[in-house]
Design an enzyme around this catalytic site. Structure first.
Site, PDB file in Angstrom:
ATOM      1  N   LYS A  22     -32.457  -9.129 -95.174  1.00  0.00           N
ATOM      2  CA  LYS A  22     -32.458  -9.003 -93.704  1.00  0.00           C
ATOM      3  C   LYS A  22     -31.446  -7.941 -93.297  1.00  0.00           C
ATOM      4  O   LYS A  22     -31.753  -7.041 -92.512  1.00  0.00           O
ATOM      5  CB  LYS A  22     -32.076 -10.330 -93.066  1.00  0.00           C
ATOM      6  CG  LYS A  22     -31.681 -10.235 -91.580  1.00  0.00           C
ATOM      7  CD  LYS A  22     -31.353 -11.561 -90.953  1.00  0.00           C
ATOM      8  CE  LYS A  22     -29.920 -11.936 -91.047  1.00  0.00           C
ATOM      9  NZ  LYS A  22     -29.038 -11.352 -90.061  1.00  0.00           N
ATOM     10  N   ASN A  23     -30.240  -8.010 -93.861  1.00  0.00           N
ATOM     11  CA  ASN A  23     -29.157  -7.153 -93.376  1.00  0.00           C
ATOM     12  C   ASN A  23     -29.198  -5.732 -93.920  1.00  0.00           C
ATOM     13  O   ASN A  23     -28.410  -4.891 -93.492  1.00  0.00           O
ATOM     14  CB  ASN A  23     -27.811  -7.818 -93.647  1.00  0.00           C
ATOM     15  CG  ASN A  23     -27.617  -9.044 -92.765  1.00  0.00           C
ATOM     16  OD1 ASN A  23     -28.392  -9.259 -91.822  1.00  0.00           O
ATOM     17  ND2 ASN A  23     -26.620  -9.848 -93.075  1.00  0.00           N
ATOM     18  N   CYS A 116     -22.183 -14.432 -79.783  1.00  0.00           N
ATOM     19  CA  CYS A 116     -23.278 -15.261 -80.292  1.00  0.00           C
ATOM     20  C   CYS A 116     -22.615 -16.550 -80.792  1.00  0.00           C
ATOM     21  O   CYS A 116     -21.486 -16.871 -80.462  1.00  0.00           O
ATOM     22  CB  CYS A 116     -24.023 -14.546 -81.406  1.00  0.00           C
ATOM     23  SG  CYS A 116     -23.024 -14.380 -82.859  1.00  0.00           S
ATOM     24  N   ARG A 121     -18.036 -11.125 -81.147  1.00  0.00           N
ATOM     25  CA  ARG A 121     -18.838  -9.987 -81.659  1.00  0.00           C
ATOM     26  C   ARG A 121     -18.637  -8.727 -80.814  1.00  0.00           C
ATOM     27  O   ARG A 121     -19.594  -8.161 -80.272  1.00  0.00           O
ATOM     28  CB  ARG A 121     -20.312 -10.361 -81.741  1.00  0.00           C
ATOM     29  CG  ARG A 121     -20.633 -11.661 -82.423  1.00  0.00           C
ATOM     30  CD  ARG A 121     -20.291 -11.724 -83.895  1.00  0.00           C
ATOM     31  NE  ARG A 121     -21.045 -10.852 -84.751  1.00  0.00           N
ATOM     32  CZ  ARG A 121     -22.228 -11.140 -85.301  1.00  0.00           C
ATOM     33  NH1 ARG A 121     -22.810 -12.265 -84.994  1.00  0.00           N
ATOM     34  NH2 ARG A 121     -22.829 -10.293 -86.096  1.00  0.00           N
ATOM     35  N   ASP A 304     -21.043 -14.899 -94.760  1.00  0.00           N
ATOM     36  CA  ASP A 304     -22.376 -15.466 -94.501  1.00  0.00           C
ATOM     37  C   ASP A 304     -22.706 -16.631 -95.426  1.00  0.00           C
ATOM     38  O   ASP A 304     -23.665 -17.351 -95.177  1.00  0.00           O
ATOM     39  CB  ASP A 304     -23.467 -14.396 -94.629  1.00  0.00           C
ATOM     40  CG  ASP A 304     -23.350 -13.373 -93.521  1.00  0.00           C
ATOM     41  OD1 ASP A 304     -23.963 -12.298 -93.618  1.00  0.00           O
ATOM     42  OD2 ASP A 304     -22.604 -13.634 -92.552  1.00  0.00           O
ATOM     43  N   ARG A 396     -34.707 -17.073 -88.303  1.00  0.00           N
ATOM     44  CA  ARG A 396     -34.281 -15.693 -88.002  1.00  0.00           C
ATOM     45  C   ARG A 396     -33.970 -14.933 -89.278  1.00  0.00           C
ATOM     46  O   ARG A 396     -34.173 -13.725 -89.354  1.00  0.00           O
ATOM     47  CB  ARG A 396     -33.021 -15.705 -87.131  1.00  0.00           C
ATOM     48  CG  ARG A 396     -33.246 -16.007 -85.673  1.00  0.00           C
ATOM     49  CD  ARG A 396     -31.990 -15.757 -84.885  1.00  0.00           C
ATOM     50  NE  ARG A 396     -31.414 -14.479 -85.262  1.00  0.00           N
ATOM     51  CZ  ARG A 396     -30.153 -14.131 -85.019  1.00  0.00           C
ATOM     52  NH1 ARG A 396     -29.359 -14.954 -84.373  1.00  0.00           N
ATOM     53  NH2 ARG A 396     -29.688 -12.973 -85.387  1.00  0.00           N
TER      54      ARG A 396
HETATM   55  C1  EPZ Z   1     -22.916  -7.847 -90.233  1.00  0.00           C
HETATM   56  O1  EPZ Z   1     -22.596  -8.168 -88.891  1.00  0.00           O
HETATM   57  C2  EPZ Z   1     -23.986  -8.852 -90.637  1.00  0.00           C
HETATM   58  N1  EPZ Z   1     -25.161  -8.691 -89.791  1.00  0.00           N
HETATM   59  C3  EPZ Z   1     -23.436 -10.264 -90.490  1.00  0.00           C
HETATM   60  O2  EPZ Z   1     -24.436 -11.167 -90.956  1.00  0.00           O
HETATM   61  C4  EPZ Z   1     -22.206 -10.401 -91.397  1.00  0.00           C
HETATM   62  O3  EPZ Z   1     -21.647 -11.684 -91.213  1.00  0.00           O
HETATM   63  C5  EPZ Z   1     -21.174  -9.336 -91.007  1.00  0.00           C
HETATM   64  O4  EPZ Z   1     -21.774  -8.025 -91.091  1.00  0.00           O
HETATM   65  C6  EPZ Z   1     -19.963  -9.359 -91.922  1.00  0.00           C
HETATM   66  O5  EPZ Z   1     -20.364  -9.191 -93.236  1.00  0.00           O
HETATM   67  C7  EPZ Z   1     -26.033  -7.691 -90.058  1.00  0.00           C
HETATM   68  O6  EPZ Z   1     -25.841  -6.918 -90.980  1.00  0.00           O
HETATM   69  C8  EPZ Z   1     -27.236  -7.612 -89.178  1.00  0.00           C
HETATM   70  P1  EPZ Z   1     -18.901  -6.718 -88.579  1.00  0.00           P
HETATM   71  P2  EPZ Z   1     -21.651  -7.167 -88.035  1.00  0.00           P
HETATM   72  O7  EPZ Z   1     -19.021  -5.645 -87.584  1.00  0.00           O
HETATM   73  O8  EPZ Z   1     -21.947  -5.788 -88.401  1.00  0.00           O
HETATM   74  C9  EPZ Z   1     -15.246  -7.613 -85.745  1.00  0.00           C
HETATM   75  C10 EPZ Z   1     -25.844 -13.017 -90.847  1.00  0.00           C
HETATM   76  O9  EPZ Z   1     -25.605 -14.229 -90.851  1.00  0.00           O
HETATM   77  N2  EPZ Z   1     -15.681  -6.420 -85.009  1.00  0.00           N
HETATM   78  O10 EPZ Z   1     -18.589  -6.391 -89.995  1.00  0.00           O
HETATM   79  O11 EPZ Z   1     -21.754  -7.561 -86.608  1.00  0.00           O
HETATM   80  C11 EPZ Z   1     -16.205  -8.785 -85.547  1.00  0.00           C
HETATM   81  O12 EPZ Z   1     -15.899  -9.477 -84.363  1.00  0.00           O
HETATM   82  C12 EPZ Z   1     -25.001 -12.097 -90.008  1.00  0.00           C
HETATM   83  O13 EPZ Z   1     -26.761 -12.472 -91.512  1.00  0.00           O
HETATM   84  C13 EPZ Z   1     -14.864  -5.917 -83.998  1.00  0.00           C
HETATM   85  O14 EPZ Z   1     -13.802  -6.452 -83.704  1.00  0.00           O
HETATM   86  O15 EPZ Z   1     -20.229  -7.600 -88.589  1.00  0.00           O
HETATM   87  C14 EPZ Z   1     -15.976  -9.607 -86.769  1.00  0.00           C
HETATM   88  O16 EPZ Z   1     -14.831 -10.414 -86.564  1.00  0.00           O
HETATM   89  C15 EPZ Z   1     -23.935 -12.832 -89.193  1.00  0.00           C
HETATM   90  N3  EPZ Z   1     -15.283  -4.818 -83.317  1.00  0.00           N
HETATM   91  C16 EPZ Z   1     -15.661  -8.572 -87.850  1.00  0.00           C
HETATM   92  O17 EPZ Z   1     -15.318  -7.366 -87.164  1.00  0.00           O
HETATM   93  C17 EPZ Z   1     -16.459  -4.193 -83.598  1.00  0.00           C
HETATM   94  O18 EPZ Z   1     -16.782  -3.167 -82.958  1.00  0.00           O
HETATM   95  C18 EPZ Z   1     -16.817  -8.279 -88.778  1.00  0.00           C
HETATM   96  O19 EPZ Z   1     -17.861  -7.798 -88.011  1.00  0.00           O
HETATM   97  C19 EPZ Z   1     -17.276  -4.722 -84.624  1.00  0.00           C
HETATM   98  C20 EPZ Z   1     -16.862  -5.835 -85.322  1.00  0.00           C
END
Ligand code: EPZ
Length: 416
Positions: A22-23, A116, A121, A304, A396
């Site tokens: 998915k990711n 979410c 996020r 995850d 999802r």
């Molecule tokens: C990706 O989400 C994945 N989703 C998530 O999987 C996964 O948990 C996450 O990476 C971490 O590995 C997809 O790939 C579609 P991040 P993403 O930006 O990109 C903070 C699942 O269950 N952050 O690495 O949104 C954020 O709040 C999903 O399949 C900021 O502060 O994750 C979090 O604490 C859930 N500012 C941390 O970074 C930003 O601009 C990690 O988020 C962006 C993120």
């Protein structure tokens, strides 16, 4: 809302093929917007999130054909650049289309993806990366309006190795006339898959999988066919299903190194794991042992799979400690597991799990995608019947997970 009904207590045995990631599929589907041509993708999982992404691509003007796991995207006629709010709300990771739209046409308008089930996020790192690339951002209305005459290649340092921000920065800088370097980049395997896809389509990107990624911009991409990598989170989920049921299972078409930290933890719990090139076999012990995990960016233990391994640990011998370092609200599933007899104490980002002899079937609610999967895993061994409501969360991110588990001997039925 639909429901899974699980009759627990069956050992899982046999082999199962893992679906496409998915990711990895979501950023690569978004990347199709960069190709003013036709892109063919294989091994795309048929799940709610990829369906939403396809709906958005069609809204933007792409022609999309789907047959089983093959998706053909014709992006020659992109005639919109704003992502509608209701689609953004359906799937917050559609923010990844912004980088692709900016790279292709220099404009992208979208609403704040909003929080979410697992946390606020924010997207500040995405927007900061766009500003580094000379993109003008207007956030005064409820929408975020991004535009630029030309993307200016630049150095981008991410304050945190955000997966989405890394992917958005790559997408926005692929079609430029210079070099962009992303430092403190996320190193997840899904980013390597995005790089491999883009390079096969003619891009010049290197370093994915390390914390420094270099994008040498190109004028355009070419038509390409690409097979999406296997889903490492589904693979870890299935291994945990084998572990919690005392089972003996083999996963086919996986990349073992992508879930090395999960394999290590399951071995600490007493599982015997054999690895072949694209196969993983797990033999669970009679009684699992407690262990501890700290979620970290890749190559650390993946956030995850935190909820899903927590389910396994609820029936392990001893006390386990979990620290969730990535998201601030990723223990909502714990109260549902406690209805099944699990013993959790949550203190901020730390969960303490006291192993119990057994779980009992109960009526529980999925709270989010991975929290829902955790309940499914627990239901496999809970005594009696477990009903999981709101399984739309699970649908999802998991393709036919009930069918896969039933093929291994589980007894799951779906009530629509
Ligand atoms: C990706 O989400 C994945 N989703 C998530 O999987 C996964 O948990 C996450 O990476 C971490 O590995 C997809 O790939 C579609 P991040 P993403 O930006 O990109 C903070 C699942 O269950 N952050 O690495 O949104 C954020 O709040 C999903 O399949 C900021 O502060 O994750 C979090 O604490 C859930 N500012 C941390 O970074 C930003 O601009 C990690 O988020 C962006 C993120």
């Amino acid at each position: 809302m639909s429901t899974y009904i699980i009759n627990g207590g069956k050992k899982l045995e046999g082999e199962v093929k893992v679906s496409g990631s998915k990711n990895a599929s979501l950023p690569i589907l978004a990347a199709c917007v960069l190709n003013n041509g036709i892109t063919k993708l294989y091994n795309v999982p048929n799940i709610e999130d990829t369906k939403v992404m396809i709906e958005i691509l069609k809204y933007l003007g792409c022609k999309v054909k789907k047959s089983n796991d093959k998706i053909i995207v014709d992006a020659r006629k992109i005639n919109k650049f704003e992502i509608p709010e209701e689609l953004m709300r359906k799937m917050r990771s559609s923010v990844i289309l912004a980088g692709a739209l900016l790279g292709r046409i220099g404009k992208a308008t979208f609403s704040y993806p909003g929080g979410c089930d697992i946390g606020a996020r924010p997207i500040d790192l995405h927007l900061k990366a766009f500003e580094n690339l000379g993109i003008n951002i207007n956030k005064n209305t409820g929408y975020i309006i991004c535009k630029c005459d030309k993307i200016e290649p630049n150095k981008i340092n991410l304050d945190f190795p955000s997966v989405g921000a890394t992917e958005n920065a790559i997408l926005a800088s692929t079609l430029t006339s210079g070099t962009t370097v992303i430092t403190n980049a996320a190193m997840e395997p899904e980013i390597v898959d995005l790089q491999e896809f883009l390079n096969k389509a003619g891009a010049k990107i290197s370093g994915a999988g390390t914390n420094e990624i270099t994008i040498n911009g190109v004028a355009n991409l070419k038509n390409v066919g690409y097979k999406i990598m296997p889903d490492r989170i589904e693979a870890g989920t299935l291994l945990c299903a084998g572990a919690i049921t005392g089972g003996n299972i083999t996963l086919k078409e996986v990349i073992p190194k992508n879930i090395a930290p999960v394999i290590e933890k399951l071995e600490e719990c007493g599982c015997k794991i054999d690895i072949k090139k694209d196969e993983i076999s797990l033999q669970a012990p009679k009684k699992l042992k407690a262990t501890s995990i700290k979620t970290m960016p890749y190559p650390g233990f993946p956030t995850d799979l935190q909820a899903i391994l927590a389910s396994v640990l609820t029936v392990a011998k001893g006390t386990s400690i979990i620290v969730e370092n990535i998201f601030e609200n990723r223990y909502k599933y714990a109260s549902e597991l406690m209805r099944m007899g699990a013993k959790f104490t949550i203190e901020g980002r730390t969960a303490i799990i006291k192993g119990t002899r057994k779980l009992n079937g109960a009526d529980v609610e999925a709270t989010d995608l991975r929290g829902g999967a955790a309940l499914l895993i627990a239901g496999l061994i809970a005594k009696g019947k477990t009903r999981i409501n709101n399984i739309e969360y699970i649908l999802r991110g998991y393709e036919n997970i009930d069918i896969k588990l039933n093929m291994l001997g589980a007894k799951i039925t779906k009530e629509v």
